[in-house]
Every structure is written in C-alpha cells, then in structure tokens.
Design a protein around this motif. Structure first.
Motif, mmCIF file in Angstrom:
data_model
loop_
_atom_site.group_PDB
_atom_site.id
_atom_site.type_symbol
_atom_site.label_atom_id
_atom_site.label_comp_id
_atom_site.label_asym_id
_atom_site.label_seq_id
_atom_site.Cartn_x
_atom_site.Cartn_y
_atom_site.Cartn_z
ATOM 1 N N CYS A 78 0.847 -1.192 0.000
ATOM 2 C CA CYS A 78 0.000 0.000 0.000
ATOM 3 C C CYS A 78 0.884 1.244 0.000
ATOM 4 O O CYS A 78 1.916 1.287 0.664
ATOM 5 C CB CYS A 78 -0.902 0.012 1.233
ATOM 6 N N ARG A 79 0.433 2.249 -0.752
ATOM 7 C CA ARG A 79 1.158 3.511 -0.823
ATOM 8 C C ARG A 79 0.216 4.652 -0.449
ATOM 9 O O ARG A 79 -0.995 4.454 -0.313
ATOM 10 C CB ARG A 79 1.742 3.723 -2.211
ATOM 11 N N THR A 80 0.756 5.829 -0.280
ATOM 12 C CA THR A 80 -0.044 6.997 0.086
ATOM 13 C C THR A 80 0.021 8.053 -1.010
ATOM 14 O O THR A 80 0.903 8.027 -1.863
ATOM 15 C CB THR A 80 0.467 7.616 1.403
ATOM 16 N N GLY A 81 -0.942 8.980 -0.970
ATOM 17 C CA GLY A 81 -0.934 10.086 -1.921
ATOM 18 C C GLY A 81 -2.036 10.057 -2.952
ATOM 19 O O GLY A 81 -2.193 11.011 -3.709
ATOM 20 N N GLY A 82 -2.815 8.979 -3.006
ATOM 21 C CA GLY A 82 -3.915 8.893 -3.963
ATOM 22 C C GLY A 82 -3.507 8.213 -5.254
ATOM 23 O O GLY A 82 -2.573 8.659 -5.941
ATOM 24 N N GLU A 83 -4.200 7.137 -5.593
ATOM 25 C CA GLU A 83 -3.858 6.343 -6.778
ATOM 26 C C GLU A 83 -3.869 7.170 -8.053
ATOM 27 O O GLU A 83 -3.078 6.945 -8.973
ATOM 28 C CB GLU A 83 -4.822 5.166 -6.900
ATOM 29 N N GLU A 84 -4.775 8.162 -8.115
ATOM 30 C CA GLU A 84 -4.898 8.987 -9.322
ATOM 31 C C GLU A 84 -3.695 9.901 -9.533
ATOM 32 O O GLU A 84 -3.511 10.457 -10.629
ATOM 33 C CB GLU A 84 -6.181 9.832 -9.247
ATOM 34 N N ASN A 85 -2.855 10.046 -8.516
ATOM 35 C CA ASN A 85 -1.717 10.965 -8.611
ATOM 36 C C ASN A 85 -0.400 10.257 -8.915
ATOM 37 O O ASN A 85 0.641 10.922 -9.007
ATOM 38 C CB ASN A 85 -1.568 11.742 -7.299
ATOM 39 N N PHE A 86 -0.453 8.929 -9.065
ATOM 40 C CA PHE A 86 0.785 8.178 -9.256
ATOM 41 C C PHE A 86 0.665 7.183 -10.404
ATOM 42 O O PHE A 86 -0.431 6.777 -10.786
ATOM 43 C CB PHE A 86 1.149 7.424 -7.967
ATOM 44 N N PHE A 87 1.818 6.796 -10.942
ATOM 45 C CA PHE A 87 1.877 5.745 -11.961
ATOM 46 C C PHE A 87 2.975 4.767 -11.564
ATOM 47 O O PHE A 87 3.915 5.129 -10.837
ATOM 48 C CB PHE A 87 2.161 6.332 -13.351
ATOM 49 N N HIS A 88 2.844 3.539 -12.000
ATOM 50 C CA HIS A 88 3.856 2.527 -11.694
ATOM 51 C C HIS A 88 4.774 2.349 -12.886
ATOM 52 O O HIS A 88 4.331 2.090 -14.004
ATOM 53 C CB HIS A 88 3.195 1.191 -11.352
ATOM 54 N N CYS A 89 6.071 2.524 -12.661
ATOM 55 C CA CYS A 89 7.069 2.309 -13.711
ATOM 56 C C CYS A 89 7.545 0.866 -13.630
ATOM 57 O O CYS A 89 8.096 0.446 -12.609
ATOM 58 C CB CYS A 89 8.242 3.282 -13.542
ATOM 59 N N ASP A 90 7.332 0.109 -14.686
ATOM 60 C CA ASP A 90 7.681 -1.317 -14.673
ATOM 61 C C ASP A 90 9.185 -1.546 -14.609
ATOM 62 O O ASP A 90 9.645 -2.527 -14.023
ATOM 63 C CB ASP A 90 7.105 -2.017 -15.905
ATOM 64 N N ARG A 91 9.959 -0.650 -15.205
ATOM 65 C CA ARG A 91 11.406 -0.835 -15.173
ATOM 66 C C ARG A 91 11.985 -0.465 -13.805
ATOM 67 O O ARG A 91 12.801 -1.195 -13.251
ATOM 68 C CB ARG A 91 12.081 0.010 -16.256
ATOM 69 N N CYS A 92 11.531 0.659 -13.260
ATOM 70 C CA CYS A 92 11.999 1.066 -11.927
ATOM 71 C C CYS A 92 11.387 0.196 -10.839
ATOM 72 O O CYS A 92 11.889 0.140 -9.716
ATOM 73 C CB CYS A 92 11.650 2.537 -11.663
ATOM 74 N N GLU A 93 10.252 -0.448 -11.164
ATOM 75 C CA GLU A 93 9.526 -1.319 -10.241
ATOM 76 C C GLU A 93 9.060 -0.567 -8.995
ATOM 77 O O GLU A 93 9.194 -1.051 -7.868
ATOM 78 C CB GLU A 93 10.387 -2.534 -9.846
ATOM 79 N N CYS A 94 8.515 0.635 -9.214
ATOM 80 C CA CYS A 94 7.987 1.425 -8.109
ATOM 81 C C CYS A 94 7.043 2.483 -8.652
ATOM 82 O O CYS A 94 6.955 2.694 -9.867
ATOM 83 C CB CYS A 94 9.114 2.080 -7.302
ATOM 84 N N CYS A 95 6.315 3.138 -7.757
ATOM 85 C CA CYS A 95 5.373 4.182 -8.134
ATOM 86 C C CYS A 95 6.031 5.552 -8.045
ATOM 87 O O CYS A 95 6.749 5.844 -7.084
ATOM 88 C CB CYS A 95 4.143 4.149 -7.217
ATOM 89 N N TYR A 96 5.729 6.391 -9.049
ATOM 90 C CA TYR A 96 6.214 7.768 -9.085
ATOM 91 C C TYR A 96 5.040 8.721 -9.256
ATOM 92 O O TYR A 96 3.980 8.340 -9.780
ATOM 93 C CB TYR A 96 7.165 7.982 -10.256
ATOM 94 N N SER A 97 5.255 9.963 -8.871
ATOM 95 C CA SER A 97 4.260 11.004 -9.112
ATOM 96 C C SER A 97 4.032 11.171 -10.609
ATOM 97 O O SER A 97 4.962 11.047 -11.416
ATOM 98 C CB SER A 97 4.749 12.332 -8.511
#
Length: 290
Positions: free
Chosen positions: A130-149
């Motif tokens: 689980c992450r914070t900040g709202g799902e609509e405000n982030f995207f998941h980068c498959d190469r970095c394997e993490c969520c970014y703004s």
C-alpha cells in the motif's frame, strides 16, 4: 403508514449504530507509526505488536542477538487483536466481537490498517504494497519497479529497481519507508529529509553517483572568481593533472590548482583528480559555500 415509519426508524437507528462503531475509539489507539484499533500477531515469533515497524524496531535492536534479529514477513500476517475488546481474530476490518472498525483504511492483501485516511492510501498490485498520496496521482514504472508522481511520468530517468535499496544517507530501506522520498535528476532516490540534511552541510551531489542535483551555475561562477584570485606559485603553474567530471563523465587534462579543477567539457567544478598528483575531489564547493 405507521409500519413504514417504524421500519424507517429501525433502519436509521442501525445506520447510526454502524457510524458510532466506525468512530468508536478513533484516534485513541495505535503507535507512533499508525493510528489503528488493533494489534498484529507476528507470524514469525508469535508476539503481539502495534504494527510491523514496531516489530522490526524491537527485533533489530543492538542488544538483540544477531542470530535472532529479523523483520516480519508482512504479507503473512493473519491474526489481529482488537484494541477495544482484546478479541483475537482473523485479520478483517470489523471486529467479530464488538463490531468496532479496526481501521478506516483496510487492505485485505497487505493486512494493513490505518485510521488516518487523510493519507489517501491505495494498494499497488505491482509494488505489492500500500502507498499513500492517492492512486490517481501516481503511476507505476515497470522498469523502476515502483510508483512515481504523475509529474515525473515523461521526465524521470529509469533505473532498474530504483527504490529497492537503502537510503544512501540513513540506510533505511527506501521501498516501503513511511518517510517522504525524492527522486534526484540522476534517477536515484533518497529520503527528502536526508537531502535537506545534506544541504545544511553544503552537499549538493547525489551520494550514489556524485552528480550535481541542482543548478550550480552561481557556485561555479564564484569558484571561477576564487581560482582567478588565487594564483599558484611558479613551480605549479605548468603542472597538469587529469580529472574526471562527476556531472558529464568526461575526462580532461587541466592546470593543477589548489582550489578546484574545472571540467573543460561542461564547465563544472564537480570533478575528481585521477592522475598527475595526489588524487582528490574538488573541495572548493563546500569552502565557497561555507
């Protein structure tokens, strides 16, 4: 008509009761990491803790035998204890005994509870947490394997498993930290507070790759002036050294100077001496800013 009114009153009373249990004990239970109305039973050692961070801190203290130190397998948590009625039960949002809400935010995949929903928590299946900040405000980068703004969607520099490492300053694991993190222009990630601490010590280069992470133009101009005002003794005026620029990666052969060495390619003073004398890094930046 009277029957309809009575049914309406019963229904309304049921709603009020549910709302009461949702708010009962809200904010009065939990730990320094999370406000919640339950404790977890660690599957690894069968001990009770307020949250996984409390467990990990207690089980990794310096006075704990190194062979006994361990982190909780977070996804294996299955049992919790209601903080209001002390009933042990399977992990779920509503207590099976007193009916109180154990956490206004609840993730059945992570078995994660939190009463502070102002964080806008969401579960990312690709991150697996689980992450914070709202799902609509982030995207998941498959190469970095993490969520970014979303602000970084078209501009971030991909680095494989960019957050799957310890912070280079405080050494806390970045991927599931509860602290704010920042992504430097080079793509490396670090705690925001750690960056601020670096800046109080006049350090403006990534601690991983040594690239400058902010506009240093004015600092380089001041160093130009300092170099010009500090002529080297005659014996050193024709001494040449090789330097490596940490910003652009180019090597240059330049005149040796006690203050700093300037990259001939990008004009940066963020350089390291590689040949032609005692190897050193340019120290002029901290001296100029100090």
């Amino acid at each position: 008509m009277d029957g309809d009114l009575k049914n309406h009153e019963i229904s309304h009373s049921h709603i009020d009761d549910d709302e009461c249990k949702t708010e009962m004990g809200l904010g009065n239970y939990g730990c320094s990491h999370y406000r919640r109305r339950c404790k977890i039973i660690a599957p690894c050692c069968n001990e009770v803790f307020d949250c996984r961070h409390c467990h990990n801190e207690a089980k990794n203290l310096i006075d704990v035998d190194t062979l006994e130190r361990h982190d909780i397998p977070r996804h294996e948590v299955k049992r919790v204890i209601c903080s209001l009625c002390n009933t042990e039960q399977d992990a779920q949002q509503i207590c099976i005994s007193c009916g109180v809400c154990l956490g206004k935010y609840y993730c059945s995949k992570c078995k994660f509870f939190d009463d502070d929903v102002s964080k806008n928590q969401y579960h990312c299946d690709k991150c697996g947490i689980c992450r914070t900040g709202g799902e609509e405000n982030f995207f998941h980068c498959d190469r970095c394997e993490c969520c970014y703004s979303n602000l970084l969607k078209e501009s971030h520099l991909c680095i494989e498993k960019a957050m799957h490492h310890n912070c280079p300053i405080c050494f806390e694991y970045i991927f599931d930290t509860t602290k704010d993190i920042t992504v430097l222009p080079c793509g490396h990630t670090i705690h925001l507070d750690c960056v601020k601490e670096m800046e109080t010590r006049f350090q403006y280069a990534c601690p991983v790759c040594l690239k400058s992470y902010c506009d240093m133009t004015r600092v380089w101009e001041k160093l130009d002036e300092e170099v010009a005002l500090t002529p080297m003794p005659q014996i050193y005026q024709n001494k040449m050294v090789w330097i490596l620029c940490n910003d652009c990666g180019e090597t240059s052969e330049v005149n040796y100077h006690i203050v700093a060495h300037k990259c001939l390619n990008c004009k940066s003073y963020n350089t390291s001496q590689t040949r032609g004398g005692h190897a050193s890094c340019s120290s002029g930046v901290s001296e100029m800013l100090g």
